[in-house]
Design an enzyme around this catalytic site. Structure first.
Site, PDB file in Angstrom:
ATOM      1  N   HIS A  96     -15.571  14.323  -5.690  1.00  0.00           N
ATOM      2  CA  HIS A  96     -15.246  15.931  -5.468  1.00  0.00           C
ATOM      3  C   HIS A  96     -16.619  16.686  -6.184  1.00  0.00           C
ATOM      4  CE1 HIS A  96     -13.354  19.789  -5.870  1.00  0.00           C
ATOM      5  NE2 HIS A  96     -13.928  19.989  -7.106  1.00  0.00           N
ATOM      6  N   HIS A  98       7.968  48.243 -15.510  1.00  0.00           N
ATOM      7  CA  HIS A  98       7.018  49.035 -14.631  1.00  0.00           C
ATOM      8  C   HIS A  98       6.367  50.058 -15.112  1.00  0.00           C
ATOM      9  CE1 HIS A  98       9.704  46.722 -11.897  1.00  0.00           C
ATOM     10  NE2 HIS A  98       9.336  47.469 -10.924  1.00  0.00           N
ATOM     11  N   HIS A 148     -20.886  19.956  -5.589  1.00  0.00           N
ATOM     12  CA  HIS A 148     -20.097  19.208  -5.195  1.00  0.00           C
ATOM     13  C   HIS A 148     -20.444  18.520  -3.931  1.00  0.00           C
ATOM     14  CE1 HIS A 148     -18.161  22.162  -7.804  1.00  0.00           C
ATOM     15  NE2 HIS A 148     -17.111  21.261  -7.980  1.00  0.00           N
ATOM     16  N   GLU A 199       1.246  41.725  -2.630  1.00  0.00           N
ATOM     17  CA  GLU A 199       0.150  42.309  -3.274  1.00  0.00           C
ATOM     18  C   GLU A 199      -1.260  41.346  -3.344  1.00  0.00           C
ATOM     19  OE1 GLU A 199       3.688  44.066  -4.984  1.00  0.00           O
ATOM     20  OE2 GLU A 199       2.978  42.252  -4.734  1.00  0.00           O
TER      21      GLU A 199
END
Length: 532
Positions: free
Chosen positions: A244, A449, A11, A387
């Site tokens: 890019h 869960h 890049h 998280e």
């Protein structure tokens, strides 16, 4: 341009646009010593948009790190010291492994937390530096950037300075195809100082002034927004989305170098440029030598300092570990909390918490203070329901050094932080991930869960040590193994009580497996792991 062209991969455009910012950071702002890349009080630099790695490698080479021009010629080649994305532990001067966008930004938040804690504990004379991170629109589009920015703003991390490379370009085209966020309003809402210098990506003095303004605000993290032009000063590819990637061929490179007044010679470095950067890097030797003198004269506890930087505890840190009676029923998450209670006083670098599940996961550090702007020496971190950012921050804290970070959540939510877990393993970050409620024993919470596939998926990550103790005694051994490890460890604990068995051993956990009931000529071998 030359490195990616030689590799036929990489890049170029973003590295070109960010070169002025990198120049200011490495020659006017950052404190570092190339001859001592692990100097504890160096400024930390993170390239969150890690695909732009050729920019960081160029700066490391120019300023005197152990990275030669030949290493740059080997950019992206097998076994080279200049891989496609920066890798911690592989190239001197690279602090964290980045690549998946947004991870480096969240790593930087963790680094800033670690620095502030150590500064408070040991004093500004031995620990007082900044963390700088460059990121692009891709980083800010990833969800982890919201979690990390929110956490940093809440924590009031005045030692964290981020740069938003606002180049208006994505791989697909202009950013307006998919992004219309108000970055200024967004980060101000998080509690950040925002400094928008507009179209000043080539103005060195304006960039430096913005950084100094950011450093002056010690109560808030700072975001410096810079409108850059990808591929500048290419006569045909500036501001084009193809810049890019690998867009610059030989003719385009030659034309761009002509505009810059450079000869059409690959990897050419003018002598005066090399001299300027070499002098900037060499100045760091005096800074680190002065730091050595301050450390020698400091009144801090040297034994605590050494334990922190060794990633260990004080002598006797494990002398009062809990024991459990065979036949009793103890949830391994509760046994884990008992271990944390026992070792925390003797492990000054142990710092962490949970994603809004501190009591549930056994990750409380009772009486050791809440980490934040009011008590920056606190060791209990309330990560909130973040998280992903928690996992990435733990990785950043580990790579900063001086702390042993840990964080807890329910095992089923390991999926929310998998990119951070993977990068922890790839980079050898000594972080401890505590996962509880490890089975269908979660019960009434139902299948959403109940972690069925999570433990297997964690074990599939190379170089992530996964320990799922079978009872409370083994939970003690699990923490001992995590403390002894040089890399990341996932500790998997139960919600429900489990009988403490005869014959289990804390010391044997580090072996991975051992016989509990051994007979001379067995008819069958039964292998068990964890709570089943």
């Amino acid at each position: 341009m030359d490195g990616p062209a030689a590799a036929n991969s990489g890049h170029q455009g973003t590295a070109m646009a960010l070169a002025p910012l990198a120049h200011v950071l490495w020659t006017r702002v950052m404190r570092y010593d190339p001859s001592r890349p692990d100097w504890p009080d160096r400024d930390r630099f993170v390239l969150s948009n890690g695909h732009t790695s050729i920019l960081q490698y160029a700066m490391l080479h120019l300023t005197g790190y152990d990275l030669s021009l030949e290493d740059l010629r080997q950019f992206r080649q097998w076994g080279s010291r200049t891989p496609g994305h920066p890798e911690a532990g592989h190239t001197d001067g690279v602090e964290v492994t980045t690549g998946p966008l947004g991870q480096g930004f969240a790593n930087a938040v963790g680094m800033a937390i670690a620095e502030r804690y150590l500064r408070t504990r040991f004093g500004e004379d031995v620990m007082n530096h900044h963390t700088y991170v460059i990121m692009g629109d891709g980083c800010l589009s990833e969800g982890v950037s919201h979690e990390a920015a929110s956490l940093a703003g809440h924590q009031k991390l005045g030692n964290l300075i981020a740069f938003y490379d606002d180049n208006h370009i994505t791989i697909d085209g202009v950013t307006e195809l998919a992004l219309s966020d108000d970055a200024v309003g967004r980060f101000e809402a998080y509690g950040w100082q925002v400094i928008d210098i507009g179209d000043a990506g080539e103005d060195l003095d304006t960039i430096e002034a913005a950084i100094n303004q950011a450093k002056a605000d010690t109560e808030r993290p700072s975001l410096v927004i810079i409108r850059t032009h990808i591929g500048y000063p290419s006569p045909t590819l500036t501001d084009h989305h193809s810049a890019h990637g690998l867009a610059f061929g030989a003719e385009e490179i030659a034309a761009t170098k002509e505009i810059m007044g450079l000869p059409d010679e690959s990897f050419f470095v003018p002598e005066e440029v090399k001299a300027l950067y070499t002098a900037a890097g060499a100045a760091g030797a005096a800074m680190s030598a002065e730091w050595d003198q301050r450390v020698a004269g400091s009144a801090m506890s040297r034994s605590e300092w050494d334990a922190c930087w060794a990633g260990s505890g004080l002598q006797g840190w494990d002398s009062d570990l809990p024991t459990f009676d065979p036949g009793s029923s103890v949830a391994t998450r509760k046994a884990s909390q008992a271990v944390v209670d026992a070792i925390a006083p003797g492990v000054p670098g142990l710092i962490g918490g949970a994603a809004d599940l501190t009591g549930n996961t056994g990750t409380a550090l009772e009486g050791l203070g809440v980490q934040g702007s009011i008590n920056p020496g606190g060791r209990q971190i309330y990560f909130g329901v973040r998280e992903h950012a928690m996992g990435a921050a733990l990785v950043g804290m580990a790579h900063h050094g001086g702390v042993i970070p840990f964080g807890g959540t329910f095992e089923v939510f390991a999926d929310y932080m998998r990119p951070a877990l993977r990068l922890a393993a790839l980079s050898g970050a000594k972080a401890i991930f505590v996962f509880t409620h490890d089975s269908v024993g979660v019960g009434e919470d139902g299948p959403t869960h109940q972690p069925v596939e999570q433990t297997m998926s964690l074990r599939a990550i190379p170089d992530l040590t996964v320990i799922r103790p079978g009872d409370a005694t083994e939970a003690v051994g699990a923490w001992q193994a995590a403390m002894a490890s040089e890399g990341p460890t996932a500790l998997v604990f139960s919600r429900q009580g489990i009988p403490v068995s005869e014959g289990t051993s804390a010391d044997a956990v580090s072996r991975g497996a051992y016989p509990v009931n051994d007979v001379e000529s067995p008819d069958a071998i039964i292998i068990g792991t964890g709570s089943e």
